[in-house]
Design a protein around this motif. Structure first.
Motif, PDB file in Angstrom:
ATOM      1  N   TRP A  70     -70.103  69.617 -27.781  1.00 18.67           N
ATOM      2  CA  TRP A  70     -70.120  70.900 -28.482  1.00 18.67           C
ATOM      3  C   TRP A  70     -70.550  72.036 -27.550  1.00 18.67           C
ATOM      4  O   TRP A  70     -69.949  73.109 -27.540  1.00 18.67           O
ATOM      5  CB  TRP A  70     -71.042  70.819 -29.693  1.00 18.67           C
ATOM      6  CG  TRP A  70     -71.191  72.122 -30.425  1.00 18.67           C
ATOM      7  CD1 TRP A  70     -70.270  72.713 -31.242  1.00 18.67           C
ATOM      8  CD2 TRP A  70     -72.313  72.998 -30.374  1.00 18.67           C
ATOM      9  NE1 TRP A  70     -70.766  73.906 -31.710  1.00 18.67           N
ATOM     10  CE2 TRP A  70     -72.017  74.104 -31.196  1.00 18.67           C
ATOM     11  CE3 TRP A  70     -73.539  72.950 -29.728  1.00 18.67           C
ATOM     12  CZ2 TRP A  70     -72.901  75.147 -31.373  1.00 18.67           C
ATOM     13  CZ3 TRP A  70     -74.427  73.990 -29.914  1.00 18.67           C
ATOM     14  CH2 TRP A  70     -74.108  75.081 -30.730  1.00 18.67           C
ATOM     15  N   LEU A  71     -71.598  71.788 -26.759  1.00 17.42           N
ATOM     16  CA  LEU A  71     -72.066  72.822 -25.834  1.00 17.42           C
ATOM     17  C   LEU A  71     -71.008  73.177 -24.797  1.00 17.42           C
ATOM     18  O   LEU A  71     -70.808  74.354 -24.476  1.00 17.42           O
ATOM     19  CB  LEU A  71     -73.355  72.377 -25.147  1.00 17.42           C
ATOM     20  CG  LEU A  71     -74.607  72.362 -26.016  1.00 17.42           C
ATOM     21  CD1 LEU A  71     -75.762  71.712 -25.267  1.00 17.42           C
ATOM     22  CD2 LEU A  71     -74.975  73.780 -26.441  1.00 17.42           C
ATOM     23  N   ILE A  72     -70.334  72.172 -24.284  1.00 13.75           N
ATOM     24  CA  ILE A  72     -69.283  72.429 -23.299  1.00 13.75           C
ATOM     25  C   ILE A  72     -68.144  73.210 -23.949  1.00 13.75           C
ATOM     26  O   ILE A  72     -67.638  74.187 -23.378  1.00 13.75           O
ATOM     27  CB  ILE A  72     -68.771  71.105 -22.700  1.00 13.75           C
ATOM     28  CG1 ILE A  72     -69.851  70.469 -21.838  1.00 13.75           C
ATOM     29  CG2 ILE A  72     -67.502  71.336 -21.883  1.00 13.75           C
ATOM     30  CD1 ILE A  72     -69.556  69.048 -21.422  1.00 13.75           C
ATOM     31  N   HIS A  73     -67.741  72.812 -25.131  1.00 15.03           N
ATOM     32  CA  HIS A  73     -66.652  73.501 -25.831  1.00 15.03           C
ATOM     33  C   HIS A  73     -67.059  74.926 -26.181  1.00 15.03           C
ATOM     34  O   HIS A  73     -66.268  75.864 -26.024  1.00 15.03           O
ATOM     35  CB  HIS A  73     -66.275  72.723 -27.087  1.00 15.03           C
ATOM     36  CG  HIS A  73     -65.062  73.271 -27.761  1.00 15.03           C
ATOM     37  ND1 HIS A  73     -65.141  74.185 -28.779  1.00 15.03           N
ATOM     38  CD2 HIS A  73     -63.742  73.027 -27.561  1.00 15.03           C
ATOM     39  CE1 HIS A  73     -63.920  74.490 -29.188  1.00 15.03           C
ATOM     40  NE2 HIS A  73     -63.059  73.797 -28.460  1.00 15.03           N
ATOM     41  N   ARG A  74     -68.265  75.092 -26.656  1.00 15.86           N
ATOM     42  CA  ARG A  74     -68.758  76.417 -27.078  1.00 15.86           C
ATOM     43  C   ARG A  74     -68.837  77.384 -25.908  1.00 15.86           C
ATOM     44  O   ARG A  74     -68.532  78.575 -26.050  1.00 15.86           O
ATOM     45  CB  ARG A  74     -70.131  76.261 -27.726  1.00 15.86           C
ATOM     46  CG  ARG A  74     -70.689  77.549 -28.273  1.00 15.86           C
ATOM     47  CD  ARG A  74     -71.938  77.266 -29.081  1.00 15.86           C
ATOM     48  NE  ARG A  74     -72.394  78.487 -29.685  1.00 15.86           N
ATOM     49  CZ  ARG A  74     -73.479  79.158 -29.278  1.00 15.86           C
ATOM     50  NH1 ARG A  74     -74.191  78.696 -28.291  1.00 15.86           N
ATOM     51  NH2 ARG A  74     -73.845  80.267 -29.878  1.00 15.86           N
ATOM     52  N   GLN A  75     -69.241  76.897 -24.758  1.00 16.06           N
ATOM     53  CA  GLN A  75     -69.376  77.750 -23.582  1.00 16.06           C
ATOM     54  C   GLN A  75     -68.052  77.931 -22.847  1.00 16.06           C
ATOM     55  O   GLN A  75     -67.994  78.622 -21.835  1.00 16.06           O
ATOM     56  CB  GLN A  75     -70.416  77.170 -22.624  1.00 16.06           C
ATOM     57  CG  GLN A  75     -71.814  77.140 -23.192  1.00 16.06           C
ATOM     58  CD  GLN A  75     -72.313  78.527 -23.543  1.00 16.06           C
ATOM     59  OE1 GLN A  75     -72.101  79.472 -22.798  1.00 16.06           O
ATOM     60  NE2 GLN A  75     -72.963  78.642 -24.682  1.00 16.06           N
ATOM     61  N   LYS A  76     -67.009  77.255 -23.360  1.00 18.51           N
ATOM     62  CA  LYS A  76     -65.667  77.347 -22.765  1.00 18.51           C
ATOM     63  C   LYS A  76     -65.710  77.001 -21.274  1.00 18.51           C
ATOM     64  O   LYS A  76     -65.116  77.676 -20.446  1.00 18.51           O
ATOM     65  CB  LYS A  76     -65.036  78.697 -23.003  1.00 18.51           C
ATOM     66  CG  LYS A  76     -64.885  79.023 -24.483  1.00 18.51           C
ATOM     67  CD  LYS A  76     -64.074  80.267 -24.688  1.00 18.51           C
ATOM     68  CE  LYS A  76     -63.981  80.715 -26.118  1.00 18.51           C
ATOM     69  NZ  LYS A  76     -64.060  79.814 -27.173  1.00 18.51           N
ATOM     70  N   LEU A  77     -66.440  75.938 -20.958  1.00 23.54           N
ATOM     71  CA  LEU A  77     -66.575  75.495 -19.576  1.00 23.54           C
ATOM     72  C   LEU A  77     -65.382  74.674 -19.117  1.00 23.54           C
ATOM     73  O   LEU A  77     -65.227  74.410 -17.931  1.00 23.54           O
ATOM     74  CB  LEU A  77     -67.864  74.671 -19.412  1.00 23.54           C
ATOM     75  CG  LEU A  77     -69.160  75.421 -19.695  1.00 23.54           C
ATOM     76  CD1 LEU A  77     -70.350  74.468 -19.626  1.00 23.54           C
ATOM     77  CD2 LEU A  77     -69.332  76.571 -18.729  1.00 23.54           C
ATOM     78  N   VAL A  78     -64.541  74.275 -20.067  1.00 23.74           N
ATOM     79  CA  VAL A  78     -63.375  73.455 -19.753  1.00 23.74           C
ATOM     80  C   VAL A  78     -62.146  74.216 -20.230  1.00 23.74           C
ATOM     81  O   VAL A  78     -62.108  74.681 -21.373  1.00 23.74           O
ATOM     82  CB  VAL A  78     -63.465  72.082 -20.477  1.00 23.74           C
ATOM     83  CG1 VAL A  78     -62.197  71.290 -20.284  1.00 23.74           C
ATOM     84  CG2 VAL A  78     -64.666  71.323 -19.978  1.00 23.74           C
ATOM     85  N   PRO A  79     -61.134  74.353 -19.375  1.00 23.14           N
ATOM     86  CA  PRO A  79     -59.914  75.038 -19.826  1.00 23.14           C
ATOM     87  C   PRO A  79     -59.231  74.250 -20.940  1.00 23.14           C
ATOM     88  O   PRO A  79     -59.174  73.024 -20.890  1.00 23.14           O
ATOM     89  CB  PRO A  79     -59.044  75.090 -18.575  1.00 23.14           C
ATOM     90  CG  PRO A  79     -59.612  74.113 -17.624  1.00 23.14           C
ATOM     91  CD  PRO A  79     -61.053  73.898 -18.007  1.00 23.14           C
TER      92      PRO A  79
END
Length: 82
Positions: A70-79
């Motif tokens: 969730w944190l990775i998705h929320r921070q848009k760290l992954v294209p």
């Protein structure tokens, strides 16, 4: 001990996400992979002396994994795939 599981499964989710990043719906696939691993770990514990299987442990493991994803998705760290 529970914090260790939370952090270990958060790390596992990160690694699973990296492994399936080019797939369709990588967050879903990574979450499912970690869930299956958590279930298999608890299944294995049923046959280990002094250990017992618990769905509560699966929930703790998945809370770490899902928090990480969730944190990775929320921070848009992954294209994201289009």
């Amino acid at each position: 001990k529970k914090l260790g599981h939370f952090l270990a499964y958060a790390s596992l989710a990160l690694l699973a996400l990296r492994a399936v990043l080019d797939w369709q719906r990588p967050f879903l696939v990574a979450g499912l992979l970690v869930f299956l691993y958590a279930l298999s770990d608890e299944f294995h514990q049923m046959f280990t002396p002094g250990r017992n299987a618990s769905l509560v442990d699966v929930a703790i493991d998945m809370s770490g994994a899902l928090t990480c994803l969730w944190l990775i998705h929320r921070q848009k760290l992954v294209p994201q795939n289009p």
